[in-house]
Design a protein around this motif. Structure first.
Motif: not given
Length: 452
Positions: A4, A7, A165, A190, A220, A447
């Motif tokens: 989660q 990136d 996501a 995103l 991401r 994010r």
């Protein structure tokens, strides 16, 4: 891997430091797919998981361990919208009539990422034929939003957005004709990039409206979007432009579902030395609406695609044959038949004239304000159900003009849904979008992450 938070850039750094591996990352993604896409929350983001994904990841790890020259995406797990060809795997466009449709080759855009070392985890659900801005297909049903599983993910690249996501992969490849990357990216917290029209090859991609069809990415982070764009467009987009002194115009006439999103982006840009002011309104008579280019171009383009795109015997050979078979979502019967009917060339010409008028109006606004980019909300609404969201004409600005645009998150609403903004810049100004997007990203903080 904490899927989660990683990136691509942080994943590659972790691999280099021995903190993770491609196999571990792919295995974690497959575990999440098993738990969330089928037996758990049933997000329905995936149509197919590649059986060799884990094996390929192990091969990437062995090459790393053997000291081989590493490619830019060495071992990076990605997902691909199932309207993009991958050799040996059906390209379904979400349609039951195409469940066995085997393409002749891998689409050049996808091949570029595989050649760069990416590992394809699977093909993702989408709006059947890419028709809407929700993702509902006769194969996969509704793709659900990981922030609110009773709500649509957006579309038509919704499966790709949800997969990224939800931690199935680190990035995804999708398509955007009128918002199909940017809307689901916005709804899922995103970064969605629609590049300049024509910058990335669309061969081997199911057509919707060739005059506005593009391939793009869902990532991401803005830096990941820049990295993938450089590989897809075969140009260096890694050099960060200084934003201090840039100018951004805000289009206020576009409905905003939550005005605080624009306010957050404006504050972030100003904190980085960007001048931000309200831009003049676009003339009402040239705003997107009415007849749509998809209505005029889908039928002939998809008919040709069926006739030439697949190995004999694996797919219907024409749109008429597909319709006669009835193996598609009943929701789309009327629109599919209407778009398959003979077209009037003058209608298409008039629509393209309106596109040119809109592009000229945007050019005038940018030139008059000396703007580097324009800022506005990517959708007029936030989704609240599985119904097709009425997103408005904001996503059409990039589609009709051919200009590049990027949607990126700026936090959450009071209801906990992702809140996003969109930046639009003139042709070939992707580096400007990446620079301004990074400034907004820096000011907006981490994010939004779904609680799964």
């Amino acid at each position: 891997m904490d899927a989660q938070h990683d990136d691509i850039r942080s994943f590659l750094a972790d691999c280099a430091a021995g903190r993770t591996s491609s196999a571990a990352t792919v295995e974690a993604g497959l575990t999440r797919i098993a738990a969330l896409d089928r037996d758990g929350v049933a997000l329905a983001a995936m149509l197919r998981v590649m059986p060799d994904a884990l094996l390929t990841a192990h091969e990437r790890d062995r090459a790393r361990g053997d000291g081989a020259t590493l490619r830019p995406l060495h071992g990076v797990p990605i997902v691909v919208k199932d309207n993009i060809d991958l050799l040996g795997t059906p390209t379904t466009s979400g349609c039951r009539a195409l469940v066995d449709a085997l393409p002749w080759r891998t689409a050049p855009a996808l091949a570029a990422l595989i050649d760069a070392g990416a590992v394809v985890v699977g093909k993702t659900n989408l709006s059947e034929f890419s028709f809407e801005i929700r993702s509902r297909s006769s194969i996969g049903g509704d793709t659900r939003n990981p922030f609110a599983p009773a709500v649509t993910s957006g579309g038509s690249s919704g499966g790709t957005a949800v997969a990224v996501a939800a931690g199935y992969a680190l990035a995804g490849l999708g398509t955007d004709t009128g918002g199909s990357i940017r809307v689901p990216a916005a709804y899922n917290g995103l970064v969605g990039l629609r590049p300049t029209w024509g910058a990335i090859a669309v061969e081997g991609v199911a057509p919707l409206a060739p005059s506005t069809d593009t391939v793009g990415t869902i990532t991401r982070s803005v830096s990941d979007a820049a990295m993938l764009f450089g590989l897809l467009a075969d140009r260096d987009a890694s050099a960060a432009l200084p934003v201090r002194g840039m100018r951004v115009g805000v289009l206020r006439q576009l409905p905003a579902p939550a005005p605080e999103g624009i306010a957050r982006a404006v504050a972030a840009l100003r904190a980085h030395g960007v001048t931000v002011e309200d831009a003049p309104e676009l003339p009402a008579e040239i705003l997107p609406g009415g007849d749509h280019i998809v209505d005029e171009e889908f039928g002939p383009a998809f008919d040709q695609y069926l006739g030439t795109g697949f190995r004999p015997g694996t797919a219907p050979t024409s749109l008429a044959e597909l319709i006669a078979g009835g193996r598609y979502l009943p929701d789309y019967d009327a629109v599919l038949r209407a778009r398959a009917a003979p077209r009037v060339p003058a209608v298409r010409a008039a629509i393209l004239q309106r596109h040119a008028a809109l592009r000229s109006a945007l050019e005038a606004i940018v030139a008059g304000g000396r703007y580097d980019a324009l800022l506005y909300p990517p959708s007029a609404v936030l989704p609240q159900s599985m119904d097709n969201p009425m997103g408005g004409w904001a996503p059409e600005l990039a589609a009709c003009s051919g200009w590049p645009a990027i949607a990126l998150p700026v936090g959450r609403t009071m209801r906990g849904m992702p809140l996003s903004v969109e930046l639009l810049a003139p042709v070939a100004a992707e580096p400007v979008l990446f620079a301004l997007g990074a400034a907004i990203e820096d000011g907006a903080g981490i994010r939004p992450i779904p609680d799964l």
